[in-house]
Motif scaffolding. Structure first.
Motif, mmCIF file in Angstrom:
data_model
loop_
_atom_site.group_PDB
_atom_site.id
_atom_site.type_symbol
_atom_site.label_atom_id
_atom_site.label_comp_id
_atom_site.label_asym_id
_atom_site.label_seq_id
_atom_site.Cartn_x
_atom_site.Cartn_y
_atom_site.Cartn_z
ATOM 1 N N ALA A 1 2.999 0.961 8.409
ATOM 2 C CA ALA A 1 3.981 -0.016 8.907
ATOM 3 C C ALA A 1 3.229 -1.027 9.766
ATOM 4 C CB ALA A 1 5.067 0.678 9.717
ATOM 5 N N ALA A 2 3.422 -2.294 9.451
ATOM 6 C CA ALA A 2 2.651 -3.339 10.139
ATOM 7 C C ALA A 2 3.275 -4.694 9.871
ATOM 8 C CB ALA A 2 1.210 -3.351 9.599
ATOM 9 N N LEU B 1 4.365 -4.862 16.488
ATOM 10 C CA LEU B 1 4.150 -4.018 15.302
ATOM 11 C C LEU B 1 2.693 -3.603 15.120
ATOM 12 C CD1 LEU B 1 6.388 -5.474 12.465
ATOM 13 C CD2 LEU B 1 6.083 -3.055 12.981
ATOM 14 N N ARG C 1 6.789 -6.690 -4.681
ATOM 15 C CA ARG C 1 7.293 -7.992 -4.218
ATOM 16 C C ARG C 1 6.195 -8.817 -3.552
ATOM 17 N NH1 ARG C 1 9.265 -4.394 -0.021
ATOM 18 N NH2 ARG C 1 8.262 -5.026 1.919
ATOM 19 N N MET D 1 -8.326 -6.198 1.092
ATOM 20 C CA MET D 1 -7.724 -6.853 -0.082
ATOM 21 C C MET D 1 -7.333 -5.891 -1.194
ATOM 22 S SD MET D 1 -10.045 -10.244 -0.623
ATOM 23 C CE MET D 1 -9.198 -10.714 -2.104
ATOM 24 N N PRO D 2 -6.453 -4.927 -0.908
ATOM 25 C CA PRO D 2 -6.060 -4.016 -1.990
ATOM 26 C C PRO D 2 -5.385 -4.781 -3.129
ATOM 27 C CG PRO D 2 -4.576 -3.824 -0.104
ATOM 28 C CD PRO D 2 -5.691 -4.723 0.323
ATOM 29 N N HIS E 1 12.588 1.641 6.502
ATOM 30 C CA HIS E 1 12.759 0.825 7.718
ATOM 31 C C HIS E 1 14.192 0.984 8.249
ATOM 32 C CE1 HIS E 1 11.986 -3.419 9.626
ATOM 33 N NE2 HIS E 1 12.647 -2.631 10.442
ATOM 34 N N VAL F 1 0.840 -1.200 0.000
ATOM 35 C CA VAL F 1 0.000 0.000 0.000
ATOM 36 C C VAL F 1 0.879 1.256 0.000
ATOM 37 C CG1 VAL F 1 -1.810 1.258 1.244
ATOM 38 C CG2 VAL F 1 -1.824 -1.250 1.240
ATOM 39 N N LEU G 1 14.409 4.342 9.982
ATOM 40 C CA LEU G 1 13.628 4.431 11.216
ATOM 41 C C LEU G 1 12.971 3.088 11.505
ATOM 42 C CD1 LEU G 1 12.296 6.056 13.554
ATOM 43 C CD2 LEU G 1 10.390 6.513 11.989
ATOM 44 N N ASP G 2 13.424 2.444 12.571
ATOM 45 C CA ASP G 2 12.750 1.230 13.043
ATOM 46 C C ASP G 2 11.617 1.700 13.956
ATOM 47 O OD1 ASP G 2 11.863 -1.031 14.288
ATOM 48 O OD2 ASP G 2 13.848 -1.760 14.873
#
Ligand SMILES: NC(=O)c1ccc[n+]([C@@H]2O[C@H](COP(=O)([O-])OP(=O)(O)OC[C@H]3O[C@@H](n4cnc5c(N)ncnc54)[C@H](OP(=O)(O)O)[C@@H]3O)[C@@H](O)[C@H]2O)c1
Length: 301
Positions: free
Chosen positions: A66-67, A88, A170, A162-163, A39, A20, A42-43
């Motif tokens: 972020a998830a 997360l 990837r 469900m986008p 990422h 997304v 920034l974590d």
């Protein structure tokens, strides 16, 4: 609820490399100022780094993508509140909500249709319907929603479903999986007794933009404006792309579901009446219109 519409918005996008997020960056880059740390930069699980990063930016809006979004991959951690999935999907969004509240930033947090149990055959799920998550991914996402809404920020939780994208990524969504398999003349199973409202990713990104600009607060659904089934969806793709629809094999949900590690909701369909009430009917479209737009874009790329 709606707030004032700013003329030009600066937005922090967290999770910008994901399925997304990458489309958000593509489609918004031209006319919004985007601050999208990778990422590596920034974590988001590093509380201190997150605090410093947010305090340093003047952007008034944060979009959180972020998830942990691997539904089956979350199951080995089922029940583990010290695990990465919970960190997360639940703890980090709650922390983000608290920080946004303290810093006066508006937060748009993305969640999922999987917070529902999928038992509703008669009508699609509305925002206020009781939740009933069936798998660990869904339980942690629901905890994240609750954390965000209870954090004291001006926050919007938007559940997307469900986008599917016309752009390569990837991570393969249902539409691109279907395109790949049917393109190789391989069988593709399609569940017949499952109501779903998959959203064309470009429409979802437009909807997110609308929510950002309106400074919408509260929970709101972003999905197709009408339901389909995986079987019909897959055949519709075949028809549009000149592929063999006879390769789509019908399957019942009862046969499909046990093959997956995570329990999934059967009728996972979202009602978008609230979105339409606030923002009209041009952004979220019925499945047939979404698929036309998707197919046109796939053919052009
Ligand atoms: N895809 C779906 O079918 C679907 C359906 C309903 C709802 N949603 C929701 O939509 C949102 C976005 O999903 P998606 O499919 O785009 O997910 P995704 O492709 O898996 O992307 C997740 C993003 O989170 C980043 N991330 C993970 N851990 C991080 C960390 N510790 N620090 C910083 N960044 C981190 C990833 O960066 P790296 O890749 O660099 O680690 C990636 O950019 C999620 O909230 C998901 O629950 C998705």
């Amino acid at each position: 609820m709606l707030g004032a519409v700013p003329s030009r918005t600066s937005v922090v996008v967290l999770g910008g490399s994901g399925l997304v997020g990458s489309r958000v960056l593509d489609l918004w880059a031209g006319d919004l100022e985007l601050i999208a740390p990778t990422h590596a930069e920034l974590d988001v699980l590093d509380d201190e780094a997150l605090t410093v990063f947010l305090a340093q930016t003047e952007a008034p809006v944060v979009l959180n993508l972020a998830a942990w979004a691997d539904v089956d991959g979350a199951e080995p951690e089922r029940g583990n509140r010290d695990g990465r999935v919970y960190a997360l999907n639940a703890r980090y969004p709650t922390r983000l909500g608290i920080l946004c509240g303290e810093l006066g930033k508006h937060l748009v947090h993305v969640s999922t249709d999987y917070v529902f149990d999928g038992e509703s055959l008669g009508r699609a799920y509305g925002e206020a319907d009781p939740t009933g998550p069936l798998c660990w991914y869904a339980q942690t996402k629901l905890a994240g929603e609750q954390g965000v809404l209870g954090a004291g920020a001006q926050a919007c939780v938007t559940r997307i479903e469900m986008p599917f994208s016309a752009q390569p990524h990837r991570k393969q969504d249902l539409a691109r999986l279907c395109l790949a398999r049917l393109g190789r003349d391989e069988l593709m199973v399609g569940v017949v007794d499952q109501r779903i409202t998959p959203v064309f990713l470009d429409d979802a990104v437009r909807a997110l933009r609308t929510l950002v600009e309106a400074r919408f607060t509260g929970t709101i659904h972003v999905a197709a404006a009408g339901w389909t089934t995986p079987y019909l969806f897959t055949r519709a793709i075949a028809a549009r792309m000149g592929l063999n629809a006879d390769l789509v094999a019908p399957e019942s949900f009862a046969d499909f579901a046990p093959k997956r590690a995570a329990r999934r909701p059967q009728h996972s369909w979202l009602d978008v009446a609230l979105f339409e009430q606030h923002f009209g009917r041009d952004i979220l479209r019925p499945p047939e219109a979404e698929l036309d737009a998707w197919a046109q874009q796939v053919s052009a790329t």
